[in-house]
Design a protein around this motif. Sequence first.
Motif, PDB file in Angstrom:
ATOM      1  N   MET B 247       0.825  -1.208   0.000  1.00  0.00           N
ATOM      2  CA  MET B 247       0.000   0.000   0.000  1.00  0.00           C
ATOM      3  C   MET B 247       0.864   1.264   0.000  1.00  0.00           C
ATOM      4  N   ILE B 248       0.489   2.203  -0.833  1.00  0.00           N
ATOM      5  CA  ILE B 248       1.137   3.511  -0.867  1.00  0.00           C
ATOM      6  C   ILE B 248       0.494   4.337   0.241  1.00  0.00           C
ATOM      7  N   THR B 250      -1.043   7.296   2.388  1.00  0.00           N
ATOM      8  CA  THR B 250      -1.843   8.445   1.978  1.00  0.00           C
ATOM      9  C   THR B 250      -1.992   9.448   3.120  1.00  0.00           C
ATOM     10  N   PRO B 255      -2.290  14.753  -3.147  1.00  0.00           N
ATOM     11  CA  PRO B 255      -2.429  13.905  -4.341  1.00  0.00           C
ATOM     12  C   PRO B 255      -1.147  13.843  -5.172  1.00  0.00           C
ATOM     13  N   SER B 256      -0.441  14.971  -5.288  1.00  0.00           N
ATOM     14  CA  SER B 256       0.822  14.966  -6.041  1.00  0.00           C
ATOM     15  C   SER B 256       1.827  14.031  -5.407  1.00  0.00           C
ATOM     16  N   MET B 258       1.211  11.493  -3.536  1.00  0.00           N
ATOM     17  CA  MET B 258       0.776  10.110  -3.742  1.00  0.00           C
ATOM     18  C   MET B 258       1.131   9.655  -5.156  1.00  0.00           C
ATOM     19  N   ALA B 259       0.851  10.526  -6.127  1.00  0.00           N
ATOM     20  CA  ALA B 259       1.098  10.163  -7.518  1.00  0.00           C
ATOM     21  C   ALA B 259       2.596   9.933  -7.755  1.00  0.00           C
ATOM     22  N   GLU B 260       3.427  10.802  -7.187  1.00  0.00           N
ATOM     23  CA  GLU B 260       4.885  10.646  -7.332  1.00  0.00           C
ATOM     24  C   GLU B 260       5.328   9.303  -6.749  1.00  0.00           C
ATOM     25  N   LEU B 262       3.556   6.673  -6.254  1.00  0.00           N
ATOM     26  CA  LEU B 262       2.999   5.571  -7.032  1.00  0.00           C
ATOM     27  C   LEU B 262       3.822   5.327  -8.300  1.00  0.00           C
ATOM     28  N   VAL B 263       4.175   6.409  -8.990  1.00  0.00           N
ATOM     29  CA  VAL B 263       4.973   6.266 -10.213  1.00  0.00           C
ATOM     30  C   VAL B 263       6.349   5.664  -9.885  1.00  0.00           C
ATOM     31  N   ASP B 264       6.951   6.144  -8.783  1.00  0.00           N
ATOM     32  CA  ASP B 264       8.248   5.578  -8.353  1.00  0.00           C
ATOM     33  C   ASP B 264       8.136   4.074  -8.153  1.00  0.00           C
ATOM     34  N   GLN B 265       7.069   3.706  -7.464  1.00  0.00           N
ATOM     35  CA  GLN B 265       6.850   2.299  -7.138  1.00  0.00           C
ATOM     36  C   GLN B 265       6.651   1.460  -8.410  1.00  0.00           C
ATOM     37  N   ILE B 266       5.856   1.993  -9.339  1.00  0.00           N
ATOM     38  CA  ILE B 266       5.608   1.270 -10.602  1.00  0.00           C
ATOM     39  C   ILE B 266       6.913   1.099 -11.368  1.00  0.00           C
ATOM     40  N   PHE B 267       7.686   2.187 -11.465  1.00  0.00           N
ATOM     41  CA  PHE B 267       8.927   2.130 -12.237  1.00  0.00           C
ATOM     42  C   PHE B 267       9.964   1.228 -11.576  1.00  0.00           C
TER      43      PHE B 267
END
Lengths: 364, 284
Positions: B247-248, B250, B255-256, B258-260, B262-267
């Motif tokens: 879980m990311i 929160t 929101p920014s 969280m999005a950052e 999330l993108v880090d985690q995906i990459f």
Amino acid sequence: MNTKSSRPAGGGRASMKRELPERFRSYRHVWVFIEFEHGRIHPVSLELLGEGRKLADQLHVDLAAVIVGSGRAALHEVAATTFSYGADVAYIADDPVLADYRNEPYTRVITSLVETYQPEIMLLGATVLGRDLAGAVATTLKTGLTADCTELAIDGERSLAATRPTFGGSLLCTIHTLNYRPQMATVRPRVMAMPTAQERQSGRIVEFPVDLREEDMITKVLDFLPDTANEAAQLAFADIVVAGGLGLRTSENMQLVRDLAQVLGGDWGGSRPLVQKGWIPAERQIGQTGKTIRPRLYIAAGISGAIQHRVGVEGADLIVAINTDPQAPIFDFADIGITTDAITLLPTLTRVFRQRLAVNRMAG
Amino acid sequence: MQIFVCIKQVPDSGQIRVHPVTNTIMRQGVPTIINPYDLFGLEQALRLRDRFGGEVTVMTMGPPMAVDSLRKALTFGADRGVLLTDRVFAGSDTLATSYALSYLIRKAGETWGAPDIVFCGKQTIDGDTAQVGPGIARRLGLSQLTYVSGIDDMDLTDRQILVRRRGDHGVQVLRSRLPVMVTMMEGSNEIRRGTQADALRAARAEIVQWNAATVGISDTSLCGLRGSPTVVKKVFAPTARDEKAEMISTEGISPSGMAEALVDQIFSRQPGLRDDLFRQAAGH
């Protein structure tokens, strides 16, 4: 009655000893049917050559590619490609009647190839073409066919152990075809790893004479309408998929899903309730009665993750779930989760992805 | 025209539970439904009957309780239901199933007239093989039209049928000749609400029940377990997909932020995908 997969475990099936009849004992070699349509080899065929190579090595036999179509030069080029992906032999059936895929002539040719050269194993992609063909061929040959295998192995007695999910992935079963040959199996695209091509490998080509007449063919191909890149039909093959669910609250918010998909160069879809509400067309439905997807990245926004949805997406390499409800079942099978409102997060996420990619564009 | 629709009664997958110790499907109390893919064929059959006249016969092979599914199909407007039920069919794989069903279809054809079209489900939600339709077509010598997204035209006089068929890379427009075996694509139509009259008729209707002998199967060695070339050697539970989702956080994060994260985690989880995205963005 019960199909194989619906039979409960145990019950003495495994102890049932079946002997391979004499007439099948000489069957040798592993075959992969090569899907070659509209000038393209389907990637699943190359993946199967990789898997078939392993099985053939274990059995100490040849790996053969079965190539069916029309046009000598093109088919020989396909054969060369299959050699670089591990095939030792290529059987080529070349006839104008075989130009477009049709069940009838393809079934005839494959059946007669099998009867002539007698392979012990035949693998096909679990694509539309592969499923249409495999069922007809197996029935004609009266042999066993196991669909959608996720694992193939050879057991002690040269028998193919084909493992497949059943009941929407809640169980796996290993299936054998003990007393018939060839042992047939289909495998979905992207389940097996893509092997690395070896340059300038050579192999043996066997041209198989076919005797087909167009006037004998009952089914005629009148036209072919190829999919364009943005069409919904591509959804099943997309590398990146973003999908929305009821958590988006209004049909207008589906645009947030499409925006993110566009920035990522991916495709988009939604859960079944959105189709029922008319927010998305039926061909964009992801899940059991919709599309099964296996992208490298799947982002589910406002989707709770009912089992019907799960079975359509769990082949994804990476599942990201955005949902306000921490108890949503989607978090049971997602890899990365975030409990927040997708409506707020999606535009921000789109912006962040766009920035990162733009920075890299400048660097490149 | 005579239209046959093959259906299968399946457990409602949303309700399936696997016994944690024995790894068997817990069927007790799991409601059954008509395989959802079959309904696209049934609706298409009803539309053809509306246009060309004739009869729609729904049929299935299964245990006696499968009459429920046939009766359900009658509530949508099918004309009659036929059940093939016999212990000799127990444990049939797809080859043995298509063997039995081909006899059922032949017998039904002798009784009410040979079918112009046999509809089968594209696949089932429990077995998921997509093999029985092609098996039936092969055994009965019907032209095989799978993954049909639409029937554009049909002419009963010259026995022609024009269909669109969903291929892997596009749509084939095919012309074939009746009799044909058709499986419909999901989403190609939506099953109608039956009328009140259909519901009443369905409740009272007698479902025809046949067994192996009635349909003319004399060699039962080709039925059920004995007639099935495939053998299930092992059934087991899959290894769980990791644990739960990572879980990311929160808590107190914009929101920014969280999005950052999330993108880090995906990459970081998918470096290959990241590299490909960067390459595409750079225009290579």
